[in-house]
Scaffold this active site. Structure first.
Site, PDB file in Angstrom:
ATOM      1  N   PRO A 279      54.561  31.755  33.736  1.00  0.00           N
ATOM      2  CA  PRO A 279      54.651  32.578  34.736  1.00  0.00           C
ATOM      3  C   PRO A 279      53.437  32.451  35.958  1.00  0.00           C
ATOM      4  O   PRO A 279      52.263  32.240  35.622  1.00  0.00           O
ATOM      5  CB  PRO A 279      53.926  34.014  34.038  1.00  0.00           C
ATOM      6  CG  PRO A 279      54.431  33.769  32.605  1.00  0.00           C
ATOM      7  CD  PRO A 279      54.305  32.296  32.307  1.00  0.00           C
ATOM      8  N   GLU A 280      54.009  32.285  36.969  1.00  0.00           N
ATOM      9  CA  GLU A 280      53.190  32.307  38.160  1.00  0.00           C
ATOM     10  C   GLU A 280      53.276  33.350  39.088  1.00  0.00           C
ATOM     11  O   GLU A 280      53.731  34.616  38.756  1.00  0.00           O
ATOM     12  CB  GLU A 280      53.706  31.026  39.089  1.00  0.00           C
ATOM     13  CG  GLU A 280      53.744  29.597  38.111  1.00  0.00           C
ATOM     14  CD  GLU A 280      54.344  28.488  39.089  1.00  0.00           C
ATOM     15  OE1 GLU A 280      53.989  28.449  40.404  1.00  0.00           O
ATOM     16  OE2 GLU A 280      54.608  27.779  38.352  1.00  0.00           O
TER      17      GLU A 280
ATOM     18  N   ARG B  57      53.266  30.590  22.272  1.00  0.00           N
ATOM     19  CA  ARG B  57      52.105  29.569  22.236  1.00  0.00           C
ATOM     20  C   ARG B  57      50.703  30.126  21.954  1.00  0.00           C
ATOM     21  O   ARG B  57      50.089  29.455  21.674  1.00  0.00           O
ATOM     22  CB  ARG B  57      52.318  28.527  23.123  1.00  0.00           C
ATOM     23  CG  ARG B  57      53.686  27.686  23.194  1.00  0.00           C
ATOM     24  CD  ARG B  57      54.023  27.015  24.287  1.00  0.00           C
ATOM     25  NE  ARG B  57      53.036  25.858  24.638  1.00  0.00           N
ATOM     26  CZ  ARG B  57      53.223  25.067  25.564  1.00  0.00           C
ATOM     27  NH1 ARG B  57      54.413  25.024  26.348  1.00  0.00           N
ATOM     28  NH2 ARG B  57      52.442  24.209  25.871  1.00  0.00           N
TER      29      ARG B  57
ATOM     30  N   LYS C 226      47.776  35.086  38.745  1.00  0.00           N
ATOM     31  CA  LYS C 226      48.402  35.262  37.703  1.00  0.00           C
ATOM     32  C   LYS C 226      48.238  36.054  36.627  1.00  0.00           C
ATOM     33  O   LYS C 226      48.658  35.843  35.377  1.00  0.00           O
ATOM     34  CB  LYS C 226      48.678  33.861  37.321  1.00  0.00           C
ATOM     35  CG  LYS C 226      49.201  32.757  38.101  1.00  0.00           C
ATOM     36  CD  LYS C 226      49.188  31.403  37.726  1.00  0.00           C
ATOM     37  CE  LYS C 226      49.102  30.219  38.594  1.00  0.00           C
ATOM     38  NZ  LYS C 226      48.736  28.934  38.010  1.00  0.00           N
TER      39      LYS C 226
ATOM     40  N   ARG D 286      49.885  16.583  35.758  1.00  0.00           N
ATOM     41  CA  ARG D 286      51.030  17.660  35.725  1.00  0.00           C
ATOM     42  C   ARG D 286      52.535  16.954  36.548  1.00  0.00           C
ATOM     43  O   ARG D 286      51.972  16.284  37.721  1.00  0.00           O
ATOM     44  CB  ARG D 286      50.724  18.730  36.504  1.00  0.00           C
ATOM     45  CG  ARG D 286      50.041  19.475  35.370  1.00  0.00           C
ATOM     46  CD  ARG D 286      49.232  20.585  36.018  1.00  0.00           C
ATOM     47  NE  ARG D 286      48.050  20.873  35.376  1.00  0.00           N
ATOM     48  CZ  ARG D 286      46.912  21.632  35.974  1.00  0.00           C
ATOM     49  NH1 ARG D 286      47.142  22.450  37.038  1.00  0.00           N
ATOM     50  NH2 ARG D 286      46.011  21.838  35.305  1.00  0.00           N
TER      51      ARG D 286
END
Length: 285
Positions: free
Chosen positions: A2-3, A114, A61, A267
DNA sequence: CCCCAGTCCTGCGGGC
DNA sequence: TGCCCGCAGGACTGGG
């Protein structure tokens, strides 16, 4: 993952809780390791139960429930966390539960496969030290073009890396950084210090446009299907991604270039070498 | 200041 | 077919 758009969508989904009181705080039994709460459960309960939810905020966030005493319950989803008022995807990874009084949904759930996310109850001074301007840059939807340029342009880092640094700018993550730079026509590896004023203007305008459209689409649910709105619906902005996770595809903007994947700061970054040339002479669209 | 590698965690895809 | 390794990455930490 989620951003900003996903977290803003979660925030909007929680507005139905405003004006209601916290009746209980629980860590429901789940298959996973119980979430580490700050403070620990007993004190969390003592301070939260009975308080009214006055507002729901977002900082970068994170989603925040503002309580009567000015304290805030801060949800940080990180990679796979969800804040829900609807049914969770399963009970296996349900980590936290707030029961609320009054009409409407009976509980707020924090689900996290997670387990990298967190839930904290912070006093006003802790909110300032942990989420204030020393830790978190201006929000990506509130920052002005001038402030964005002034904050990032002294750096020699690559623009993609700088956009991800939450102390410089809050809210942009790995997916939207690639999407924003693509539409802005700026190569992700260009050093901030070498960007022209016009490029900063394009980055700023594009950032707003991309993030707002993504919010209107309720965020991006990738093929793993993890992200859900507060009502457990998928977002639909993934259908409008131009470069993210599209390595090898023809660029949908210029129809000439092929989307490339590179690694920056460990990334993935995706970009079109035609729309975003390394020499910086790109014209946006 | 900036960069890099390691850490947390689980599911899944690639390779053999 | 089945198994194992490594990748995915947001935020943080420690070393260079």
């Amino acid at each position: 993952m989620p951003e900003l758009p996903e977290v803003e969508t979660m925030r909007r989904g929680l507005l139905c809780l405003v004006g209601r009181r916290i009746a209980a705080v629980n860590r429901p039994p789940c298959r996973c390791r119980p979430i580490a709460l700050t403070p620990r459960l007993a004190q969390f309960r003592r301070r939260a139960v009975g308080q009214r939810i006055e507002a729901v905020e977002r900082r970068g966030k994170r989603v925040l429930l503002v309580l009567t005493a000015g304290e805030r319950i801060v949800f940080e989803p990180r990679m796979t966390g969800l804040v829900l008022v609807g049914r969770p995807p399963d009970r296996d990874y349900l980590r936290f539960e707030l029961t609320v009084s009054g009409r409407g949904p009976k509980r707020l759930l924090f689900w996290d496969r997670r387990g990298l996310g967190s839930v904290k109850l912070l006093r006003p001074d802790e909110v300032e030290t942990q989420l204030g301007s020393n830790q978190l840059g201006p929000d990506a939807l509130e920052v002005t073009a001038t402030t964005l340029r002034k904050r990032l342009s002294p750096s020699r880092r690559a623009i993609k890396i700088a956009l991800l640094d939450q102390r410089s700018l809050a809210g942009v993550g790995n997916l939207y950084a690639s999407e924003i730079l693509h539409v802005a026509g700026v190569h992700p590896e260009r050093p901030c210090a070498r960007l022209a004023t016009d490029e900063w203007r394009r980055i700023h305008a594009t950032m707003r446009r991309v993030l707002k459209r993504a919010i209107a689409m309720e965020g991006s649910t990738l093929s793993d299907g993890t992200y859900r709105t507060a009502l457990n619906n998928p977002g639909s902005y993934q259908n409008f991604h131009r470069v993210y996770d599209r390595r090898g595809d023809k660029c949908p903007t210029c129809c000439i270039g092929t989307i490339e994947r590179i690694v920056q700061g460990q990334r993935s970054t995706f970009f079109c070498p035609v729309c975003q040339p390394a020499n910086g002479r790109a014209r946006s669209r």
